[in-house]
Design a protein around this motif. Structure first.
Motif, short mmCIF file in Angstrom:
data_model
loop_
_atom_site.label_atom_id
_atom_site.label_comp_id
_atom_site.label_asym_id
_atom_site.label_seq_id
_atom_site.Cartn_x
_atom_site.Cartn_y
_atom_site.Cartn_z
N LYS A 166 0.84 -1.21 0.00
CA LYS A 166 0.00 0.00 0.00
C LYS A 166 0.87 1.26 0.00
O LYS A 166 0.52 2.28 -0.59
CB LYS A 166 -0.91 -0.01 1.23
N TRP A 200 -11.64 10.32 0.66
CA TRP A 200 -11.38 9.06 -0.05
C TRP A 200 -12.46 8.79 -1.11
O TRP A 200 -12.15 8.38 -2.23
CB TRP A 200 -11.33 7.91 0.94
N LYS A 201 -13.71 9.01 -0.74
CA LYS A 201 -14.80 8.74 -1.67
C LYS A 201 -14.68 9.58 -2.93
O LYS A 201 -14.86 9.08 -4.06
CB LYS A 201 -16.13 9.01 -0.99
N GLN A 208 -11.90 11.03 -4.13
CA GLN A 208 -10.68 10.66 -4.87
C GLN A 208 -10.88 9.34 -5.61
O GLN A 208 -10.43 9.19 -6.75
CB GLN A 208 -9.49 10.56 -3.91
N GLU A 209 -11.54 8.40 -5.00
CA GLU A 209 -11.81 7.12 -5.67
C GLU A 209 -12.66 7.32 -6.91
O GLU A 209 -12.51 6.61 -7.91
CB GLU A 209 -12.50 6.15 -4.71
N ARG A 222 -10.88 7.88 -10.45
CA ARG A 222 -10.08 6.87 -11.17
C ARG A 222 -10.47 6.87 -12.64
O ARG A 222 -11.64 6.82 -12.99
CB ARG A 222 -10.29 5.49 -10.56
N PRO A 276 -6.63 10.17 -8.86
CA PRO A 276 -6.74 10.32 -7.40
C PRO A 276 -5.38 10.48 -6.73
O PRO A 276 -4.37 9.98 -7.22
CB PRO A 276 -7.43 9.03 -6.96
N GLY A 304 -10.36 4.13 4.50
CA GLY A 304 -10.16 4.87 3.27
C GLY A 304 -8.82 5.56 3.18
O GLY A 304 -8.38 5.96 2.10
N THR A 317 -4.98 6.07 2.72
CA THR A 317 -3.95 5.31 2.01
C THR A 317 -2.83 4.94 2.94
O THR A 317 -2.25 3.85 2.85
CB THR A 317 -3.39 6.14 0.84
#
Length: 389
Positions: free
Chosen positions: A113, A180-181, A183-184, A187, A193, A217, A219
């Motif tokens: 990760k 996070w939502k 940025q996801e 994609r 993102p 969420g 990283t």
């Protein structure tokens, strides 16, 4: 070989079978020939011993590793076969380091990760720049949750597209999922993102599962090196681990064990120069360590924002050029006001420019009202946020 070694002239196998002495002599000649002619094709075994240094490994016990390498090549000169064998033996207690930590190493999943963070923060030239979001002190009520979600969604998109930041850092666990939502959802878009990194503390109750749920969420998370030793790395395996270091010695230890530690390090502010002309023994030592670190490591330096005469611009350039810092973190760049995006965009563009910021100021929204983008005689950009402090 002559046939009469086994069967004399005039004799046949039927009436004169080979005797045992003749058979032994035959195979002896084969062994002698093989040892003489094959020696050139099999080089001697070379042994390399690597001994752990005094700073060897705070996460993995200090060991002595012996690696034996041998090559075998056939007569038709095909590619050599390389064989590695490794043996580990414990070093004596007299050579163990005096500086140790009880941290367990990050898991394989966590290290994988962390590669996402490395890809986002490393640049071929210069330093990448991330921004920190600090939630407003006046926490919103339940009725305003939808508005907060919309605001953070828009901010997340603007930081990626307009400011072109490399990462979003925050200590506010409630904001992680919202960033996070958004940025996801980017994609497949350009720009894509960016990592969302949690910098806040873990709970003191030791409920790691609750911690993981709070920051779902993210990283990566920032952990203090030589800090808490009760954290379960298995429970944190879905996050990359960024180690925050407070001394050059800690940084050197982590660099020495890069493969097991992950190789992404956040430097504390007390390690860094406060101005471009500050030069003492500690700064010289830091520069030496940073200049000799492996290229695969990533170092991050925090940078105070909205300084007098835009001092963060000069200091950020100094960190990137003189200290070879991989990435900069603009502290408190976003606090929930209307200057979040304009300031982030300004700082990222100015630090990345090769020209002097004194002669080139970004003209963005706000210049017409005497606020943003208007420089004084010294080339300083003004910010309302400073006036409200």
């Amino acid at each position: 070989f002559r046939n009469d070694i086994l069967i004399p002239p005039g004799k046949t196998m039927a009436n004169n079978p080979p005797s045992l002495p003749r058979i032994a002599a035959f195979f002896g000649l084969i062994a002698l020939f093989s040892s003489h002619h094959c020696h050139a094709f099999i080089p001697p075994i070379r042994t390399k011993t690597v001994r752990a240094t005094s700073r060897s490994n705070a996460l993995i016990p200090s060991t002595t590793t012996t690696t034996t390498r041998s090559r075998s090549r056939s007569h038709n000169h095909q590619s050599p076969i390389v064989i590695y064998t490794t043996a580990n033996t414990e070093e004596s207690s007299s050579t163990t380091t005096t500086t140790t930590t009880n941290h367990a190493p990050p898991t394989r999943s966590s290290l994988d990760k962390l590669e996402i963070v490395k890809l986002a923060l490393k640049r071929p030239r210069g330093a990448s720049i991330g921004v920190e979001y600090v939630a407003p002190s006046s926490s919103s009520s339940d009725d305003d949750d939808d508005d907060d979600n919309d605001d953070l969604t828009i901010l997340s998109m603007q930081l990626r597209k307009q400011s072109k930041c490399a990462a979003i850092w925050t200590s506010d666990a409630n904001s992680i999922g919202k960033f996070w939502k958004e940025q996801e959802g980017a994609r497949g878009d350009f720009p894509g993102p960016v990592p969302v990194i949690y910098t806040g503390p873990m709970t003191d109750e030791g409920d790691v599962d609750a911690d993981v749920d709070r920051i779902k969420g993210a990283t990566a998370v920032v952990l203090e090196y030589n800090g808490r030793d009760d954290l379960d790395m298995e429970s944190l395996s879905e996050f990359g681990i960024i180690w925050k270091v407070n001394s050059v010695e800690d940084l050197r230890e982590l660099i020495d064990m890069e493969q097991s530690a992950g190789g992404v390090f956040l430097l504390s502010k007390n390690m860094l120069p406060k101005s471009t002309d500050e030069e003492d023994a500690a700064i010289i030592e830091l520069r030496e360590v940073l200049s000799t670190r492996p290229k695969s490591t990533v170092t991050i330096a925090p940078l105070a924002t909205m300084q007098t005469e835009n001092g963060e611009i000069k200091l950020g350039k100094h960190y990137a050029s003189s200290l070879k810092i991989s990435s900069l973190l603009l502290e408190n760049a976003c606090v929930g006001d209307d200057e979040d995006v304009p300031y982030s965009q300004y700082a990222i563009e100015e630090i990345g420019k090769k020209s002097s910021s004194s002669f080139s100021m970004t003209g963005l929204t706000g210049s017409t009202n005497g606020h943003f983008g208007v420089s004084s005689h010294g080339g300083e950009a003004k910010w309302r946020r400073n006036e409200n402090k």
